[in-house]
Scaffold this motif. Structure first.
Motif, PDB file in Angstrom:
ATOM      1  N   PRO B 207       0.795  -1.245   0.000  1.00 42.95           N
ATOM      2  CA  PRO B 207       0.000   0.000   0.000  1.00 42.95           C
ATOM      3  C   PRO B 207       0.821   1.286   0.000  1.00 42.95           C
ATOM      4  CG  PRO B 207       0.056  -0.962   2.193  1.00 42.95           C
ATOM      5  CD  PRO B 207       0.904  -1.845   1.336  1.00 42.95           C
ATOM      6  N   ASN B 208       2.071   1.249  -0.504  1.00 40.78           N
ATOM      7  CA  ASN B 208       2.872   2.480  -0.427  1.00 40.78           C
ATOM      8  C   ASN B 208       2.401   3.580  -1.377  1.00 40.78           C
ATOM      9  OD1 ASN B 208       3.742   1.327  -2.744  1.00 40.78           O
ATOM     10  ND2 ASN B 208       5.921   1.355  -2.270  1.00 40.78           N
ATOM     11  N   GLY B 209       1.398   3.272  -2.223  1.00 43.56           N
ATOM     12  CA  GLY B 209       0.817   4.323  -3.061  1.00 43.56           C
ATOM     13  C   GLY B 209       0.162   5.399  -2.197  1.00 43.56           C
ATOM     14  N   VAL B 210      -0.340   4.992  -1.025  1.00 45.42           N
ATOM     15  CA  VAL B 210      -0.978   5.964  -0.125  1.00 45.42           C
ATOM     16  C   VAL B 210       0.051   7.002   0.308  1.00 45.42           C
ATOM     17  CG1 VAL B 210      -2.003   6.194   2.171  1.00 45.42           C
ATOM     18  CG2 VAL B 210      -2.757   4.376   0.651  1.00 45.42           C
ATOM     19  N   GLN B 211       1.273   6.535   0.530  1.00 44.99           N
ATOM     20  CA  GLN B 211       2.346   7.444   0.938  1.00 44.99           C
ATOM     21  C   GLN B 211       2.842   8.279  -0.240  1.00 44.99           C
ATOM     22  OE1 GLN B 211       5.978   5.871   3.213  1.00 44.99           O
ATOM     23  NE2 GLN B 211       6.724   6.010   1.107  1.00 44.99           N
ATOM     24  N   ASN B 212       3.184   7.591  -1.338  1.00 40.41           N
ATOM     25  CA  ASN B 212       3.859   8.279  -2.443  1.00 40.41           C
ATOM     26  C   ASN B 212       2.918   9.024  -3.383  1.00 40.41           C
ATOM     27  OD1 ASN B 212       6.204   7.089  -1.477  1.00 40.41           O
ATOM     28  ND2 ASN B 212       5.917   5.281  -2.757  1.00 40.41           N
ATOM     29  N   ASP B 213       1.715   8.510  -3.571  1.00 41.50           N
ATOM     30  CA  ASP B 213       0.843   9.097  -4.587  1.00 41.50           C
ATOM     31  C   ASP B 213      -0.341   9.867  -4.007  1.00 41.50           C
ATOM     32  OD1 ASP B 213       1.872   7.601  -7.266  1.00 41.50           O
ATOM     33  OD2 ASP B 213       1.969   6.272  -5.554  1.00 41.50           O
ATOM     34  N   VAL B 214      -0.618   9.672  -2.721  1.00 43.54           N
ATOM     35  CA  VAL B 214      -1.735  10.406  -2.110  1.00 43.54           C
ATOM     36  C   VAL B 214      -1.195  11.467  -1.154  1.00 43.54           C
ATOM     37  CG1 VAL B 214      -3.798  10.236  -0.665  1.00 43.54           C
ATOM     38  CG2 VAL B 214      -3.329   8.458  -2.353  1.00 43.54           C
ATOM     39  N   MET B 215      -0.442  11.024  -0.143  1.00 44.52           N
ATOM     40  CA  MET B 215       0.036  11.985   0.853  1.00 44.52           C
ATOM     41  C   MET B 215       1.019  12.993   0.270  1.00 44.52           C
ATOM     42  SD  MET B 215      -1.257  12.163   3.678  1.00 44.52           S
ATOM     43  CE  MET B 215      -2.696  11.286   4.232  1.00 44.52           C
ATOM     44  N   SER B 216       1.668  12.614  -0.848  1.00 46.62           N
ATOM     45  CA  SER B 216       2.617  13.538  -1.476  1.00 46.62           C
ATOM     46  C   SER B 216       1.935  14.864  -1.831  1.00 46.62           C
ATOM     47  CB  SER B 216       3.208  12.900  -2.725  1.00 46.62           C
ATOM     48  OG  SER B 216       2.174  12.400  -3.524  1.00 46.62           O
ATOM     49  N   TRP B 217       0.626  14.809  -2.163  1.00 46.77           N
ATOM     50  CA  TRP B 217      -0.120  16.038  -2.498  1.00 46.77           C
ATOM     51  C   TRP B 217      -0.250  16.936  -1.269  1.00 46.77           C
ATOM     52  CZ3 TRP B 217      -1.359  17.322  -7.408  1.00 46.77           C
ATOM     53  CH2 TRP B 217      -1.306  16.309  -8.358  1.00 46.77           C
ATOM     54  N   VAL B 218      -0.369  16.289  -0.096  1.00 48.97           N
ATOM     55  CA  VAL B 218      -0.487  17.069   1.143  1.00 48.97           C
ATOM     56  C   VAL B 218       0.852  17.731   1.443  1.00 48.97           C
ATOM     57  CG1 VAL B 218      -0.991  16.921   3.617  1.00 48.97           C
ATOM     58  CG2 VAL B 218      -2.194  15.415   2.011  1.00 48.97           C
ATOM     59  N   TRP B 219       1.921  16.944   1.389  1.00 46.08           N
ATOM     60  CA  TRP B 219       3.252  17.459   1.736  1.00 46.08           C
ATOM     61  C   TRP B 219       3.720  18.523   0.744  1.00 46.08           C
ATOM     62  CZ3 TRP B 219       4.689  11.627   2.037  1.00 46.08           C
ATOM     63  CH2 TRP B 219       4.177  11.086   3.223  1.00 46.08           C
ATOM     64  N   ALA B 220       3.333  18.356  -0.543  1.00 47.33           N
ATOM     65  CA  ALA B 220       3.791  19.318  -1.558  1.00 47.33           C
ATOM     66  C   ALA B 220       3.236  20.719  -1.304  1.00 47.33           C
ATOM     67  CB  ALA B 220       3.384  18.838  -2.944  1.00 47.33           C
ATOM     68  N   SER B 221       2.136  20.785  -0.573  1.00 47.07           N
ATOM     69  CA  SER B 221       1.575  22.111  -0.263  1.00 47.07           C
ATOM     70  C   SER B 221       1.873  22.481   1.182  1.00 47.07           C
ATOM     71  CB  SER B 221       0.059  22.115  -0.497  1.00 47.07           C
ATOM     72  OG  SER B 221      -0.220  21.841  -1.843  1.00 47.07           O
TER      73      SER B 221
END
Lengths: 308, 431
Positions: B207-221
């Motif tokens: 499930p690392n997509g949750v980290q790399n592809d979902v949460m990345s949007w949160v961290w990028a902002s």
């Protein structure tokens, strides 16, 4: 009436003195157990010890990862049995297993009868036999990768159907799809076993039935099925046990998802152990699975005994 | 003794010997520990378990270790190499049985669990004892104020864009804001050549997509999913990112098959030109180039919320290193750690792995040799490495729990707010 010749004991031959009956018995027993010892040692270390340890873990908290587990009685069992995820996994396992086993039987019997038919020549029969048995030759990992590729949204199946169905990724279709893959992978075992059974049915029975005016359907239900019954029951019970424990195929195709629609007891237990590192709960779930499998195993053993 | 008697006696002896061998084998099998130890010459052998060697060009990692052995006579390193998943299983089994190798390759997701069990050593103490200067370390993974893992090299996850698809869709430069990204994604999908705008792997198996592809949007902002180290999934930043992803889903610009898609599937989709944009590790650049040499692609920072001008968090994954608590040669083990973190060796290792160094002074050769990596290094330096899952308890399970809720939301079974609320409750019970 023939006179009974007493068996000569090695010690009697050497020393000329007959050992006491008790000593003889003791030596015989020791000798028998010495021959059994390697098997018993392996059984103890590889079967009994792990099972006892897992059962022990299921009554403790914080096992394996903690320095020492604490005895918590049946708390783990209460927690697992009141977990909605466990019941969802149980229900999925039942659907997956019953559908797979039923389809294995129908397909296996159908193909076996076809291969046993005199209507097909020897050469095409050999080709069909090779083709039909193919799925059985692949390992689960290969089957999983193969079907993942075939069923991908832009895979071959969708190309042929001119559709874009998400076979494995759709919550509505995933359980049906993994069950289909399991059916595909498992029917040859039934087919091969039933074909052997069909070949063992004496031709006289069919001739007698034909003379009595039985139609092909009647011959099937009154000759073929009763003759195959012992094999069918054994196969059904074995397949139930194997299919209910299927892990690799589901793990490698859907991982128990989407959401929890393909979560079965084996993936549920695996996640408890290796995703949550909650080995107490995993042991509890494993013990519950063991109990369920044992019910099937008892039926199987009783059936085998009845046959003997 | 008669021949029959001898036969019996021999048979019994053989059975006895066989039993003894079986018992001995099983007993040693149960207690087989590491191969570390001190030999007759006083040489120390330490074991180093990692998944790095198989991922690096043949023989290069062993050569680095040979150099260490030359510089440190008396210390031999036994490399225990395997794929990531096997290494993970081996370490967890070793942790349970107290037979962990002396030096261990670590993923940030495991650190909290190992530290809580007390099976990995406190590196802060080892650094102090050996007088190690920690100022050059880019980061340290800590639990309760003590370091347990040092990231040796970091793989960052920027946004990859397929230049040809973007140009065909009339998008002249890679999107930099969420609005631009949604616009580019819908234009690519509208080309109607079978390509989708974006790819979102949400497999529950890995499930690392949750980290790399979902949460990345949160961290990028500049957002966060934690508040004072505790789960905070219902905050405005996470809600806004998940809302945004949900809108992209509803707009049909995400490649089909998300719910069972894994990282390698994502890379395959991008490499074959079936998706226009993805968020992925730099480690895959060579793989993409080798598989599809004709593909022209660029790397950019992950788009941020419109109007956001702060520093952008960029997701990363590390090859971390730690020392086992049960190691009898912690000094030798730490020497190996400090060797791998030294400026030159760390530069070499980063170059081999196409990763960014864990030593702030190290500069990998590819930064000057390769335009794409140079661009990535620029993005890396302009933002900050962000991965809030590192150091959390049962990190992978947290991703899976959130992944399940996201799948349920995207499937229309619940709203974004409900999904995040449920995930928050599930996370809290794991902390």
């Amino acid at each position: 009436m023939a006179s009974r010749i007493p068996s000569l004991d090695t010690e009697v031959i050497v020393t000329g003195v007959s050992p006491s009956r008790r000593r003889r018995q003791l030596r015989k027993t020791t000798e028998s157990y010495s021959f059994l010892a390697p098997t018993l040692a392996l059984l103890l270390v590889l079967m009994i010890v792990p099972i006892v340890m897992v059962v022990g873990y299921s009554f403790q908290d914080n096992v394996i990862l903690g320095k020492s587990g604490e005895f918590v009685g049946i708390a783990n069992y209460v927690a697992i049995l009141t977990d909605a995820g466990f019941w969802r996994a149980t229900s999925n396992t039942v659907i997956f297993t019953v559908t797979s086993v039923a389809a294995h039987l129908v397909l296996g019997l159908g193909f076996a009868m076809m291969l046993n038919s005199k209507l097909i020549g020897a050469f095409p029969r050999a080709i069909f036999r090779g083709l039909y048995v193919l799925p059985w030759l692949f390992t689960v990992a290969v089957i999983a990768v193969l079907w993942r590729m075939l069923l991908a949204p832009n895979g071959v199946i969708n190309f042929l159907l001119n559709s874009d169905i998400e076979w494995l990724a759709s919550p509505q279709l995933a359980l049906g799809t993994v069950t289909f893959i399991n059916i595909w992978a498992g029917y040859p075992f039934f087919m091969v076993s039933l074909l052997a059974g069909l070949q063992g049915i004496p031709g006289d029975l069919y001739e007698a039935a034909t003379v009595d005016g039985a139609s092909p359907t009647q011959r099937f239900w009154n000759v073929t099925i009763p003759q195959l019954r012992p094999i069918i029951v054994s196969l059904l019970l074995l397949d139930m046990i194997w299919t209910s424990q299927q892990f690799a195929l589901i793990w490698m195709t859907t991982g128990g998802g989407p959401i929890d629609v393909t979560e079965v007891l084996s993936t549920f237990t695996y996640k408890l152990a290796f995703a949550k590192y909650d080995f107490s709960s995993a042991a509890t779930s494993a013990v519950l699975v063991l109990l369920m499998s044992m019910v099937l195993a008892i039926f199987y053993v009783r059936h085998q005994k009845a046959r003997d | 003794m008669t021949s029959t008697g001898q036969g019996h006696s021999k048979a019994l002896k053989m059975v006895g010997a066989a039993t003894a061998v079986v018992s001995l084998l099983t007993a040693t099998g149960c207690s087989a520990g590491g191969a570390s130890g001190t030999d007759a010459d006083g040489d120390v052998t330490i074991e180093f378990a990692q998944w790095w060697e198989p991922e690096l060009p043949d023989g290069e990692f062993r050569a680095l270790i040979d150099q260490f052995e030359e510089e440190n006579p008396g210390i031999k390193v036994d490399l225990v190499s395997g794929p990531y998943a096997s290494t993970k299983e081996q370490l967890f089994a070793g942790a349970a049985s107290g037979t962990m190798p002396d030096v261990v390759g670590l993923d940030g997701a495991w650190v909290n669990d190992f530290a809580a069990q007390g099976v990995i050593a406190n590196l802060t103490e080892l650094m102090t004892d050996s007088g190690y200067d920690e100022s050059e370390l880019a980061s340290q993974i800590q639990v309760d104020g003590a370091t347990y893992m040092i990231p040796v090299v970091n793989f960052v996850y920027p946004m990859f864009t397929n230049d040809a698809l973007l140009a065909e869709a009339g998008v002249m430069s890679p999107p930099s804001t969420r609005t631009e990204f949604a616009d580019a994604a819908s234009k690519i999908t509208a080309l109607d050549n079978g390509a989708s705008g974006w790819v979102l792997p949400l497999s529950l198996e890995s499930p690392n997509g949750v980290q790399n592809d979902v949460m990345s949007w949160v961290w990028a902002s500049g957002g966060s999913m934690l508040d004072a180290g505790q789960p905070d999934l219902t905050n405005a930043e996470v809600t806004s990112a998940v809302d945004y992803i949900s809108e992209l889903w509803d707009a049909g610009v995400i490649a089909p098959g998300s719910f069972t898609m894994k990282e390698q599937d994502k890379v395959e989709e991008f490499t074959n030109g079936r998706v226009g944009m993805m968020i992925d590790s730099l480690a895959h650049i060579n793989l993409i180039r080798e598989t599809n040499p004709d593909l022209e692609f660029s790397i950019s920072a992950i788009p941020a919320e419109d109007g956001y001008d702060g520093e952008r968090g960029i997701p990363y994954a590390s090859w971390g290193i730690g020392v086992a608590e049960n190691s009898e040669h912690k000094d030798a083990a730490f020497k190996l750690v400090s060797y791998l973190m030294s400026e030159d060796v760390n530069s070499d290792l980063s170059t081999m792995a196409n990763a960014f160094p864990g030593n702030t002074e190290s500069v990998p050769a590819f930064v000057t040799d390769d335009e794409l990596f140079a661009k990535a290094f620029e993005i890396y330096q302009a933002g900050y490495p962000a991965n809030e899952f590192t150091g959390l308890p049962v990190a992978e399970e947290l991703m899976r729990l959130l992944g399940e809720q996201l799948q349920s939301e995207l499937d229309g079974q619940q709203s974004v707010d409900e999904a995040l609320k449920n995930a928050q409750t599930a996370w809290k019970s794991e902390f």
